[in-house]
Design a protein around this motif. Structure first.
Motif, mmCIF file in Angstrom:
data_model
loop_
_atom_site.group_PDB
_atom_site.id
_atom_site.type_symbol
_atom_site.label_atom_id
_atom_site.label_comp_id
_atom_site.label_asym_id
_atom_site.label_seq_id
_atom_site.Cartn_x
_atom_site.Cartn_y
_atom_site.Cartn_z
ATOM 1 N N ALA A 107 -5.452 27.771 -5.151
ATOM 2 C CA ALA A 107 -4.010 28.191 -5.165
ATOM 3 C C ALA A 107 -2.987 27.584 -5.418
ATOM 4 C CB ALA A 107 -4.305 26.862 -3.412
ATOM 5 N N LYS A 108 -2.691 26.896 -6.777
ATOM 6 C CA LYS A 108 -1.626 26.901 -7.248
ATOM 7 C C LYS A 108 -0.925 26.216 -6.741
ATOM 8 C CE LYS A 108 -1.388 31.345 -9.935
ATOM 9 N NZ LYS A 108 -0.757 32.697 -9.673
ATOM 10 N N SER A 109 -1.530 24.576 -7.063
ATOM 11 C CA SER A 109 -0.630 23.213 -5.751
ATOM 12 C C SER A 109 -1.369 21.955 -6.207
ATOM 13 C CB SER A 109 -1.059 23.140 -4.792
ATOM 14 O OG SER A 109 -1.250 21.853 -3.613
ATOM 15 N N PHE A 110 -0.138 21.357 -6.435
ATOM 16 C CA PHE A 110 0.158 20.107 -7.590
ATOM 17 C C PHE A 110 0.338 18.766 -6.561
ATOM 18 C CE2 PHE A 110 -1.218 17.607 -10.822
ATOM 19 C CZ PHE A 110 -0.098 17.739 -12.225
ATOM 20 N N SER A 111 -0.136 18.600 -5.931
ATOM 21 C CA SER A 111 0.710 17.235 -4.415
ATOM 22 C C SER A 111 0.208 16.234 -5.594
ATOM 23 C CB SER A 111 0.066 17.123 -3.520
ATOM 24 O OG SER A 111 -1.158 17.424 -3.328
ATOM 25 N N LEU A 112 1.681 15.512 -5.088
ATOM 26 C CA LEU A 112 1.559 13.584 -5.331
ATOM 27 C C LEU A 112 1.319 13.211 -4.276
ATOM 28 C CD1 LEU A 112 1.944 11.612 -8.431
ATOM 29 C CD2 LEU A 112 3.962 11.575 -7.868
ATOM 30 N N LYS A 113 0.103 12.019 -4.390
ATOM 31 C CA LYS A 113 0.113 10.987 -3.682
ATOM 32 C C LYS A 113 0.345 9.075 -3.717
ATOM 33 C CE LYS A 113 -3.569 9.734 -2.070
ATOM 34 N NZ LYS A 113 -5.182 9.866 -0.799
ATOM 35 N N ILE A 114 1.277 8.748 -3.269
ATOM 36 C CA ILE A 114 1.635 7.824 -3.056
ATOM 37 C C ILE A 114 0.462 6.550 -2.277
ATOM 38 C CG2 ILE A 114 3.179 6.324 -3.710
ATOM 39 C CD1 ILE A 114 5.279 8.035 -4.594
ATOM 40 N N SER A 115 0.673 5.652 -2.850
ATOM 41 C CA SER A 115 -0.661 4.773 -2.244
ATOM 42 C C SER A 115 0.283 3.522 -2.158
ATOM 43 C CB SER A 115 -2.073 4.644 -2.357
ATOM 44 O OG SER A 115 -2.943 5.804 -2.235
ATOM 45 N N ASP A 116 0.366 2.736 -0.699
ATOM 46 C CA ASP A 116 0.650 1.309 -1.191
ATOM 47 C C ASP A 116 2.398 1.627 -1.607
ATOM 48 O OD1 ASP A 116 -0.081 -1.824 -2.324
ATOM 49 O OD2 ASP A 116 0.872 -0.975 0.305
ATOM 50 N N SER A 117 3.207 2.650 -0.471
ATOM 51 C CA SER A 117 4.006 2.266 -1.188
ATOM 52 C C SER A 117 5.478 1.304 -1.207
ATOM 53 C CB SER A 117 4.897 3.533 -0.732
ATOM 54 O OG SER A 117 5.036 3.434 0.739
ATOM 55 N N GLN A 118 5.934 1.217 -2.331
ATOM 56 C CA GLN A 118 7.011 -0.101 -2.298
ATOM 57 C C GLN A 118 8.091 0.521 -2.292
ATOM 58 O OE1 GLN A 118 5.547 -1.293 -5.479
ATOM 59 N NE2 GLN A 118 3.604 -1.919 -5.244
ATOM 60 N N LEU A 119 8.859 -0.416 -2.222
ATOM 61 C CA LEU A 119 10.499 -0.135 -2.498
ATOM 62 C C LEU A 119 10.795 0.347 -3.399
ATOM 63 C CD1 LEU A 119 11.924 -3.641 -0.475
ATOM 64 C CD2 LEU A 119 11.547 -0.935 0.236
ATOM 65 N N GLY A 120 10.239 -0.065 -4.989
ATOM 66 C CA GLY A 120 11.044 0.137 -5.859
ATOM 67 C C GLY A 120 10.196 1.797 -6.143
ATOM 68 N N ASP A 121 9.645 2.742 -5.556
ATOM 69 C CA ASP A 121 9.216 4.441 -5.173
ATOM 70 C C ASP A 121 10.579 4.459 -4.452
ATOM 71 O OD1 ASP A 121 5.669 3.348 -4.662
ATOM 72 O OD2 ASP A 121 6.108 3.023 -6.452
ATOM 73 N N THR A 122 11.110 4.523 -4.635
ATOM 74 C CA THR A 122 12.453 4.844 -4.396
ATOM 75 C C THR A 122 12.970 5.998 -5.006
ATOM 76 O OG1 THR A 122 12.938 3.693 -1.640
ATOM 77 C CG2 THR A 122 14.666 5.227 -3.289
ATOM 78 N N ALA A 123 12.457 6.921 -5.482
ATOM 79 C CA ALA A 123 13.703 7.636 -6.120
ATOM 80 C C ALA A 123 13.703 8.830 -6.169
ATOM 81 C CB ALA A 123 12.805 7.151 -8.053
ATOM 82 N N MET A 124 13.319 9.588 -6.722
ATOM 83 C CA MET A 124 13.342 11.744 -6.968
ATOM 84 C C MET A 124 12.379 11.987 -7.570
ATOM 85 S SD MET A 124 16.039 14.182 -5.933
ATOM 86 C CE MET A 124 15.758 15.439 -6.542
ATOM 87 N N LEU A 181 12.391 10.618 -2.376
ATOM 88 C CA LEU A 181 11.529 10.080 -1.740
ATOM 89 C C LEU A 181 12.029 8.451 -1.598
ATOM 90 C CD1 LEU A 181 9.205 8.883 -0.145
ATOM 91 C CD2 LEU A 181 8.725 9.019 -2.504
ATOM 92 N N HIS A 182 12.489 7.902 -0.465
ATOM 93 C CA HIS A 182 13.091 6.710 0.216
ATOM 94 C C HIS A 182 11.480 6.118 1.007
ATOM 95 C CE1 HIS A 182 17.616 8.805 -0.005
ATOM 96 N NE2 HIS A 182 17.054 9.571 0.612
ATOM 97 N N ILE A 183 11.849 5.165 0.326
ATOM 98 C CA ILE A 183 11.366 4.026 0.854
ATOM 99 C C ILE A 183 11.513 3.451 1.885
ATOM 100 C CG2 ILE A 183 8.474 2.472 0.649
ATOM 101 C CD1 ILE A 183 8.446 4.773 -0.187
ATOM 102 N N LEU A 184 11.015 3.311 3.740
ATOM 103 C CA LEU A 184 12.046 2.365 3.987
ATOM 104 C C LEU A 184 11.048 1.180 4.051
ATOM 105 C CD1 LEU A 184 13.161 4.574 7.082
ATOM 106 C CD2 LEU A 184 14.081 3.957 4.695
ATOM 107 N N PRO A 185 11.774 -0.430 4.517
ATOM 108 C CA PRO A 185 11.661 -1.970 4.260
ATOM 109 C C PRO A 185 11.046 -1.713 6.071
ATOM 110 C CG PRO A 185 13.818 -1.806 4.101
ATOM 111 C CD PRO A 185 13.949 -0.114 3.772
#
Lengths: 112, 114
Positions: free
Chosen positions: B72-89, B110-114
């Motif tokens: 499918a030419k797909s490459f998705s990224l999963k972030i588990s247990d997201s943290q505030l420090g994951d906020t980024a491009m 990506l915005h990780i909200l408290p």
């Protein structure tokens, strides 16, 4: 371990002035080297890449040029800056296997 | 020509939730590498995870994992247990084995909200 340095970190230059940004890599040999530009809030535009000393490939015709005088040194230059040259310039390196690519800390250039 | 598409310009999730960032790419070749980079407000580009196209097993780095679907030419990224420090491009990138150019997508903020 390998590290990549860029300087200066920030630069403010008037239109028409020359430019020289430097990138050096430590801890590896014969890396591929890259210059990217990133406008504010935008993606990365590949400007130049080099697979060896004196070998430069240009991706975008413009008033910028690049040189690789030593194996681990990559320089981005301009003879006369334009307003549109403002942006965040990132240098990167990788090996053929590939290891990386890894990026330097970047240079923020403002042309006034 | 090779292209990388990130269809989500911006996303927001609550802290501790799981989030998936999408990436599709286009190539007619079989041998390549795929990457996800994180660019926090400092603008330093950080390599998060790498996937070799010849490997069927999905790459994992701590809370970060990918879902690589070669057909499918797909490459998705999963972030588990997201943290505030994951906020980024987050940028998806692609390199052909025979080439030296690194092709990037336009990024997902990506915005990780408290």
């Amino acid at each position: 371990s390998q590290t990549i340095h860029q300087w200066p970190a920030t630069l403010v230059q008037p239109v028409g002035s020359p430019l020289s940004l430097e990138c050096t890599v430590e801890g590896t040999s014969n890396p591929n080297l890259y210059w990217y530009r990133q406008a504010a809030g935008r993606g990365l535009q590949l400007l130049f890449y080099s697979v060896g000393i004196g070998q430069i490939s240009s991706e975008v015709p413009q008033n910028l040029s690049a040189s690789r005088p030593q194996d681990r040194q990559f320089i981005l230059s301009s003879k006369k800056l334009l307003l549109s040259d403002s942006g965040f310039y990132l240098c990167a390196w990788k090996k053929l296997d590939p290891t990386g690519p890894f990026f330097g800390p970047g240079t923020r250039l403002t042309v006034l | 020509a090779q292209t990388v598409t990130q269809s989500q310009p911006e996303m927001s999730v609550q802290e501790a939730e799981t989030v998936t960032l999408s990436c599709t790419y286009d190539t007619s070749e079989n041998n390549y590498y795929l990457f996800w980079y994180k660019q926090p407000p400092s603008r330093q580009m950080i390599l998060v995870i790498r996937q070799e196209a010849y490997k069927q097993q999905n790459a994992t780095e701590n809370r970060f994992s990918v879902n690589f679907q070669k057909a499918a030419k797909s490459f998705s990224l999963k972030i588990s247990d997201s943290q505030l420090g994951d906020t980024a491009m987050y940028f998806c990138a692609f390199i052909l084995n025979r080439d030296d150019k690194i092709i990037f997508g336009k990024g997902t903020r990506l915005h990780i909200l408290p």
